[in-house]
Design a protein around this motif. Sequence first.
Motif, PDB file in Angstrom:
ATOM      1  N   TYR A  18       0.741  -1.165   0.140  1.00 42.04           N
ATOM      2  CA  TYR A  18       0.096  -0.061   0.156  1.00 42.04           C
ATOM      3  C   TYR A  18       0.894   1.319   0.035  1.00 42.04           C
ATOM      4  O   TYR A  18       1.860   1.337   0.682  1.00 42.04           O
ATOM      5  CB  TYR A  18      -1.039  -0.014   1.291  1.00 42.04           C
ATOM      6  CG  TYR A  18      -1.557   1.154   1.394  1.00 42.04           C
ATOM      7  CD1 TYR A  18      -2.851   1.682   0.928  1.00 42.04           C
ATOM      8  CD2 TYR A  18      -1.305   2.418   2.116  1.00 42.04           C
ATOM      9  CE1 TYR A  18      -3.484   2.691   0.662  1.00 42.04           C
ATOM     10  CE2 TYR A  18      -1.573   3.817   2.314  1.00 42.04           C
ATOM     11  CZ  TYR A  18      -3.094   3.709   1.586  1.00 42.04           C
ATOM     12  OH  TYR A  18      -3.756   4.965   1.770  1.00 42.04           O
ATOM     13  N   THR A  19       0.463   2.087  -0.789  1.00 39.24           N
ATOM     14  CA  THR A  19       1.027   3.503  -0.932  1.00 39.24           C
ATOM     15  C   THR A  19      -0.201   4.470  -0.887  1.00 39.24           C
ATOM     16  O   THR A  19      -1.185   4.197  -1.890  1.00 39.24           O
ATOM     17  CB  THR A  19       1.958   3.810  -1.910  1.00 39.24           C
ATOM     18  OG1 THR A  19       1.172   3.647  -3.105  1.00 39.24           O
ATOM     19  CG2 THR A  19       3.253   2.805  -1.774  1.00 39.24           C
ATOM     20  N   PRO A  20      -0.011   5.428  -0.182  1.00 41.64           N
ATOM     21  CA  PRO A  20      -1.304   6.453  -0.306  1.00 41.64           C
ATOM     22  C   PRO A  20      -1.394   7.260  -1.841  1.00 41.64           C
ATOM     23  O   PRO A  20      -2.507   7.455  -1.976  1.00 41.64           O
ATOM     24  CB  PRO A  20      -1.054   7.384   0.665  1.00 41.64           C
ATOM     25  CG  PRO A  20       0.282   7.205   1.223  1.00 41.64           C
ATOM     26  CD  PRO A  20       0.808   5.899   0.814  1.00 41.64           C
ATOM     27  N   SER A  21      -0.260   7.249  -2.390  1.00 42.79           N
ATOM     28  CA  SER A  21      -0.427   8.016  -3.736  1.00 42.79           C
ATOM     29  C   SER A  21      -1.035   6.982  -4.940  1.00 42.79           C
ATOM     30  O   SER A  21      -1.418   7.619  -6.019  1.00 42.79           O
ATOM     31  CB  SER A  21       1.247   8.445  -4.141  1.00 42.79           C
ATOM     32  OG  SER A  21       1.899   7.090  -4.248  1.00 42.79           O
ATOM     33  N   GLN A  22      -1.200   5.620  -4.538  1.00 41.53           N
ATOM     34  CA  GLN A  22      -1.904   4.983  -5.625  1.00 41.53           C
ATOM     35  C   GLN A  22      -3.400   4.772  -5.126  1.00 41.53           C
ATOM     36  O   GLN A  22      -3.526   4.507  -3.936  1.00 41.53           O
ATOM     37  CB  GLN A  22      -1.063   3.492  -5.448  1.00 41.53           C
ATOM     38  CG  GLN A  22      -1.847   2.716  -6.565  1.00 41.53           C
ATOM     39  CD  GLN A  22      -1.264   1.499  -6.439  1.00 41.53           C
ATOM     40  OE1 GLN A  22      -0.108   1.119  -5.776  1.00 41.53           O
ATOM     41  NE2 GLN A  22      -1.712   0.108  -7.114  1.00 41.53           N
ATOM     42  N   ARG A  23      -4.229   4.675  -6.376  1.00 42.34           N
ATOM     43  CA  ARG A  23      -5.347   4.409  -5.756  1.00 42.34           C
ATOM     44  C   ARG A  23      -5.763   2.984  -5.820  1.00 42.34           C
ATOM     45  O   ARG A  23      -5.255   2.122  -6.531  1.00 42.34           O
ATOM     46  CB  ARG A  23      -6.802   4.908  -7.204  1.00 42.34           C
ATOM     47  CG  ARG A  23      -6.334   6.546  -7.188  1.00 42.34           C
ATOM     48  CD  ARG A  23      -7.217   7.257  -8.200  1.00 42.34           C
ATOM     49  NE  ARG A  23      -8.704   6.689  -7.958  1.00 42.34           N
ATOM     50  CZ  ARG A  23      -9.752   7.272  -8.622  1.00 42.34           C
ATOM     51  NH1 ARG A  23      -9.382   7.557  -9.701  1.00 42.34           N
ATOM     52  NH2 ARG A  23     -10.803   6.976  -8.140  1.00 42.34           N
ATOM     53  N   PHE A  58      -2.422  -8.742  -1.803  1.00 43.08           N
ATOM     54  CA  PHE A  58      -3.938  -8.646  -2.238  1.00 43.08           C
ATOM     55  C   PHE A  58      -4.144  -7.408  -2.805  1.00 43.08           C
ATOM     56  O   PHE A  58      -3.550  -6.326  -2.325  1.00 43.08           O
ATOM     57  CB  PHE A  58      -4.845  -9.210  -1.227  1.00 43.08           C
ATOM     58  CG  PHE A  58      -4.790  -8.627  -0.003  1.00 43.08           C
ATOM     59  CD1 PHE A  58      -5.711  -7.630   0.174  1.00 43.08           C
ATOM     60  CD2 PHE A  58      -4.203  -8.823   1.152  1.00 43.08           C
ATOM     61  CE1 PHE A  58      -5.431  -6.823   1.615  1.00 43.08           C
ATOM     62  CE2 PHE A  58      -4.149  -8.268   2.388  1.00 43.08           C
ATOM     63  CZ  PHE A  58      -4.816  -7.148   2.611  1.00 43.08           C
ATOM     64  N   PRO A  59      -4.888  -7.478  -3.770  1.00 44.96           N
ATOM     65  CA  PRO A  59      -5.022  -6.032  -4.539  1.00 44.96           C
ATOM     66  C   PRO A  59      -6.064  -5.079  -4.088  1.00 44.96           C
ATOM     67  O   PRO A  59      -6.561  -4.030  -4.825  1.00 44.96           O
ATOM     68  CB  PRO A  59      -5.007  -6.503  -5.966  1.00 44.96           C
ATOM     69  CG  PRO A  59      -6.080  -7.851  -5.795  1.00 44.96           C
ATOM     70  CD  PRO A  59      -5.495  -8.434  -4.501  1.00 44.96           C
ATOM     71  N   ALA A  60      -6.386  -5.022  -2.729  1.00 42.89           N
ATOM     72  CA  ALA A  60      -7.566  -3.978  -2.456  1.00 42.89           C
ATOM     73  C   ALA A  60      -7.409  -3.930  -1.017  1.00 42.89           C
ATOM     74  O   ALA A  60      -6.956  -4.697  -0.110  1.00 42.89           O
ATOM     75  CB  ALA A  60      -8.810  -4.658  -2.936  1.00 42.89           C
TER      76      ALA A  60
END
Length: 81
Positions: A18-23, A58-60
């Motif tokens: 997770y990175t906050p810059s990515q949606r 996982f992607p979410a």
Amino acid sequence: MSVAGQSRHYQVFVPFSYTPSQRWPVILFLHGAGERGDDGLLQTQVGLGPPFARCARFPAIIVFPTAAAESAWTGPKPTWV
């Protein structure tokens, strides 16, 4: 979180990468009546919880809200076509 003046616990699974810059997509997991409670943990032990808890990739973002033990769904029953 507070709902109607009462504290409610919940869990949020966040991907290891997770990175906050990515949606990120968000999954809201609505548990069944057997997982009602106040600790915010029981909901993660069924359905999506176990496989995603064991998997770091996982992607979410997954949100597991809590319904109080004494609560019940009193809305209209669904009709199927």
